[in-house]
Design a protein around this motif. Structure first.
Motif, PDB file in Angstrom:
ATOM      1  N   LYS A   1      34.367  28.731  36.533  1.00 10.14           N
ATOM      2  CA  LYS A   1      33.146  27.952  36.318  1.00 10.14           C
ATOM      3  C   LYS A   1      33.218  27.020  35.122  1.00 10.14           C
ATOM      4  CE  LYS A   1      30.090  31.180  38.586  1.00 10.14           C
ATOM      5  NZ  LYS A   1      28.891  31.987  38.518  1.00 10.14           N
TER       6      LYS A   1
ATOM      7  N   TYR B   1      36.067  22.174  32.548  1.00 14.13           N
ATOM      8  CA  TYR B   1      35.813  21.720  33.909  1.00 14.13           C
ATOM      9  C   TYR B   1      34.410  21.124  33.946  1.00 14.13           C
ATOM     10  CZ  TYR B   1      34.891  21.920  38.920  1.00 14.13           C
ATOM     11  OH  TYR B   1      34.555  21.617  40.226  1.00 14.13           O
TER      12      TYR B   1
ATOM     13  N   LYS C   1      32.097  19.293  36.500  1.00 11.35           N
ATOM     14  CA  LYS C   1      31.874  18.894  37.884  1.00 11.35           C
ATOM     15  C   LYS C   1      31.051  17.612  37.915  1.00 11.35           C
ATOM     16  CE  LYS C   1      30.858  21.277  42.142  1.00 11.35           C
ATOM     17  NZ  LYS C   1      30.312  22.494  42.730  1.00 11.35           N
ATOM     18  N   HIS C   2      31.493  16.642  38.703  1.00 12.10           N
ATOM     19  CA  HIS C   2      30.767  15.362  38.796  1.00 12.10           C
ATOM     20  C   HIS C   2      30.004  15.282  40.085  1.00 12.10           C
ATOM     21  CE1 HIS C   2      32.572  13.709  35.223  1.00 12.10           C
ATOM     22  NE2 HIS C   2      33.726  14.198  35.639  1.00 12.10           N
TER      23      HIS C   2
END
Length: 90
Positions: free
Chosen positions: A14, A87, A89-90
């Protein structure tokens, strides 16, 4: 005295993209060297082309980007470096 390899793999959780670099090289005695592993100009084998700045620079850049590096190693078996990059996220 053995066939050498480097294995590069990735995984995702995550928070991080994890890039793992595994080899079956000389390994590093972490009991002896863990505290200075990422120090500038530190080398742990007698390779004539070692400069001792690669791990230092890599760790600083990874941490500047919000990541971290973990290492597992056993002498004469090999080493695994895990590079954790944020990380997003887009």
């Amino acid at each position: 005295s053995r066939e050498s390899y480097i294995n590069v793999s990735t995984s995702l959780n995550k928070k991080f993209v994890i890039i793992s670099f595994e080899d079956n090289g000389l390994g590093i005695d972490l009991k002896k060297h863990r505290e200075k592993l990422f120090g500038m100009y530190k080398t742990f084998h007698r390779n004539k082309d070692s400069r001792g700045i690669g791990l230092f620079i890599t760790k600083n850049q990874v941490e500047a980007l919000g990541g971290k590096i973990e290492v597992e190693s056993e002498v004469n078996k090999g080493t695994i470096f895990k590079v954790y990059m944020k990380y997003e996220k887009h």
